[in-house]
Design a protein around this motif. Structure first.
Motif, PDB file in Angstrom:
ATOM      1  N   THR A   1       0.828  -1.206   0.000  1.00 12.76           N
ATOM      2  CA  THR A   1       0.000   0.000   0.000  1.00 12.76           C
ATOM      3  C   THR A   1       0.863   1.257   0.000  1.00 12.76           C
ATOM      4  O   THR A   1       0.637   2.192  -0.787  1.00 12.76           O
ATOM      5  CB  THR A   1      -0.937   0.007   1.225  1.00 12.76           C
TER       6      THR A   1
ATOM      7  N   SER B   1       2.708   1.728  -3.365  1.00 11.90           N
ATOM      8  CA  SER B   1       1.806   2.126  -4.452  1.00 11.90           C
ATOM      9  C   SER B   1       1.451   3.601  -4.362  1.00 11.90           C
ATOM     10  O   SER B   1       1.487   4.334  -5.364  1.00 11.90           O
ATOM     11  CB  SER B   1       0.530   1.272  -4.418  1.00 11.90           C
ATOM     12  N   LEU B   2       1.116   4.068  -3.161  1.00 12.93           N
ATOM     13  CA  LEU B   2       0.787   5.492  -2.968  1.00 12.93           C
ATOM     14  C   LEU B   2       2.005   6.366  -3.251  1.00 12.93           C
ATOM     15  O   LEU B   2       1.887   7.435  -3.870  1.00 12.93           O
ATOM     16  CB  LEU B   2       0.283   5.719  -1.546  1.00 12.93           C
ATOM     17  N   SER B   3       3.166   5.932  -2.789  1.00  8.90           N
ATOM     18  CA  SER B   3       4.391   6.704  -3.022  1.00  8.90           C
ATOM     19  C   SER B   3       4.718   6.774  -4.503  1.00  8.90           C
ATOM     20  O   SER B   3       5.146   7.818  -5.008  1.00  8.90           O
ATOM     21  CB  SER B   3       5.562   6.069  -2.261  1.00  8.90           C
ATOM     22  N   PHE B   4       4.518   5.671  -5.215  1.00  9.02           N
ATOM     23  CA  PHE B   4       4.814   5.635  -6.650  1.00  9.02           C
ATOM     24  C   PHE B   4       3.960   6.659  -7.400  1.00  9.02           C
ATOM     25  O   PHE B   4       4.482   7.422  -8.235  1.00  9.02           O
ATOM     26  CB  PHE B   4       4.546   4.228  -7.182  1.00  9.02           C
ATOM     27  N   VAL B   5       2.680   6.712  -7.096  1.00 12.31           N
ATOM     28  CA  VAL B   5       1.787   7.673  -7.754  1.00 12.31           C
ATOM     29  C   VAL B   5       2.190   9.104  -7.408  1.00 12.31           C
ATOM     30  O   VAL B   5       2.280   9.979  -8.286  1.00 12.31           O
ATOM     31  CB  VAL B   5       0.321   7.406  -7.366  1.00 12.31           C
ATOM     32  N   SER B   6       2.444   9.371  -6.131  1.00 13.77           N
ATOM     33  CA  SER B   6       2.819  10.721  -5.695  1.00 13.77           C
ATOM     34  C   SER B   6       4.132  11.170  -6.329  1.00 13.77           C
ATOM     35  O   SER B   6       4.271  12.328  -6.749  1.00 13.77           O
ATOM     36  CB  SER B   6       2.935  10.757  -4.167  1.00 13.77           C
TER      37      SER B   6
ATOM     38  N   LEU C   1       5.452  10.111  -9.159  1.00 13.09           N
ATOM     39  CA  LEU C   1       5.255  10.368 -10.590  1.00 13.09           C
ATOM     40  C   LEU C   1       4.666  11.757 -10.813  1.00 13.09           C
ATOM     41  O   LEU C   1       5.085  12.489 -11.727  1.00 13.09           O
ATOM     42  CB  LEU C   1       4.330   9.307 -11.193  1.00 13.09           C
ATOM     43  N   ILE C   2       3.700  12.141  -9.993  1.00 17.55           N
ATOM     44  CA  ILE C   2       3.096  13.473 -10.113  1.00 17.55           C
ATOM     45  C   ILE C   2       4.138  14.552  -9.841  1.00 17.55           C
ATOM     46  O   ILE C   2       4.247  15.541 -10.581  1.00 17.55           O
ATOM     47  CB  ILE C   2       1.904  13.611  -9.149  1.00 17.55           C
TER      48      ILE C   2
ATOM     49  N   ILE D   1      11.357   6.370  -7.514  1.00 19.08           N
ATOM     50  CA  ILE D   1      10.417   5.679  -8.402  1.00 19.08           C
ATOM     51  C   ILE D   1      10.970   4.319  -8.820  1.00 19.08           C
ATOM     52  O   ILE D   1      10.250   3.311  -8.811  1.00 19.08           O
ATOM     53  CB  ILE D   1      10.119   6.555  -9.635  1.00 19.08           C
TER      54      ILE D   1
ATOM     55  N   CYS E   1      10.666   1.953  -5.999  1.00 24.95           N
ATOM     56  CA  CYS E   1       9.272   1.521  -5.848  1.00 24.95           C
ATOM     57  C   CYS E   1       8.942   0.395  -6.823  1.00 24.95           C
ATOM     58  O   CYS E   1       8.342  -0.621  -6.447  1.00 24.95           O
ATOM     59  CB  CYS E   1       8.326   2.701  -6.086  1.00 24.95           C
TER      60      CYS E   1
END
Length: 335
Positions: free
Chosen positions: A179, A182-187, A189-190, A217, A220
């Motif tokens: 979890t 996954s959240l860190s990967f999205v953040s 990337l942004i 990234i 991750c």
């Protein structure tokens, strides 16, 4: 309003960082804390989960669970056991012995009376810990121990799956790591997308940010691949040399995270303390520190591991060679 030139942006950056010159230690802490401390803690937690799962699944028998079903593995083990009985001659020593036997899960050799035979738990079942031990007692009369209730020969496999709380905690840690990653990967990337899209933000410090975020990234991606692959027993993470390359890649990016954080700290210290009014620093040394130095350590680890502890997929951590990776991390944290 007109867009700022790179020189103006860099001047504003130096002016802003100059305000921290009176508190260089605080500035360094800000660079570390604001940029990477929470996610570094997550990566360190993930690394501990990977090591725990690797020690559990990364044995020489891991590939068997990948290629065959449990019933097929047991049939193969039984066949090999009976072949061994045929090829190995019966003992010629005097005294009572318990005869060699196949108990349905493991193969047991001839054992002197009054002794307890031990071996690793069978690797057929996912909820069994291969590193634990199974026991079979040879009684003084030269017969295997018979359970008083079932009246049949009995092997003690209770330790193989006895630590339920440990298994439960491992699964909880796995879900937390998945979890968080996954959240860190999205953040990330942004964040990296913002830095790349807005050219007005370009300056040396932001360049360091970009490399730091990119290393996050990559870590991750590699951590998610290994975690999911090990737990789901995917063929990709159980086939040498692919699994070894994945393991080394994850260690490399994990190490890069720390060295890029140190690079940011060094850069900010130089700007705020050593040379407050410097307009530009050569970033090539930071690139070498962030990407090159970890490569040297990981390459050394890979060569040493292949020569002195070349186990299956390099998942197990019971070797002093791990300090080739852990040593630089502790050094960076203490710097």
């Amino acid at each position: 309003m007109s867009q700022s030139s790179p020189d103006q942006a860099e001047f504003y950056e130096v002016s802003l960082e100059s305000n921290w010159a009176d508190n260089p230690k605080g500035a360094s802490v800000s660079a570390y804390g604001a940029t990477g401390s929470p996610i570094i803690l997550l990566f360190m937690f993930t690394d501990s989960v990977l090591k725990k799962l690797g020690n559990k699944f990364g044995t020489q028998h891991f590939h068997l669970r990948q290629e065959m079903k449990t019933e097929e593995i047991m049939m193969k083990a039984q066949f090999e056991c009976y072949q061994k009985f045929i090829q190995v001659p019966v003992h010629e020593n005097t005294g009572s012995y318990c005869n060699r036997t196949w108990d349905g899960w493991l193969c047991w050799d001839d054992t002197p009376a009054g002794e307890t035979a031990t071996q690793n738990c069978p690797p057929y079942f996912q909820d069994f810990d291969y590193l634990e031990k199974a026991f079979k007692i040879c009684e003084e009369n030269g017969h295997w121990f018979v359970h008083p209730e079932s009246k049949r020969q009995w092997t003690n496999y209770t330790l193989c799956s006895g630590n339920y709380q440990d298994v439960k905690s491992s699964w909880n840690a796995y879900y937390i790591a998945i979890t968080g990653l996954s959240l860190s990967f999205v953040s990330l990337l942004i964040s990296l997308g913002i830095f790349l899209c807005f050219k007005s933000l370009s300056c040396p410090r932001v360049s360091l940010h970009k490399n730091l975020f990119f290393s996050f990234i990559c870590n991750c991606v590699m951590s998610l691949t290994l975690l999911g692959g090990i737990v789901q027993q995917h063929r990709l993470v159980a086939t040498p040399p692919v699994c070894k390359v994945l393991q080394i890649s994850q260690l490399y990016f994990f190490l890069c995270n720390f060295f890029w954080m140190m690079s940011e700290g060094i850069y900010l210290y130089i700007v705020t303390v050593v040379n407050v009014f410097a307009k530009r620093q050569a970033l090539r040394w930071y690139y070498f520190l962030g990407w090159g130095v970890p490569l040297i350590h990981v390459s050394t680890y890979a060569v040493a591991r292949s020569l002195y502890f070349n186990d299956y997929c390099w998942y197990t951590t019971g070797t002093l060679l791990s300090y080739t990776i852990d040593g630089p991390i502790y050094t960076v944290l203490l710097t």
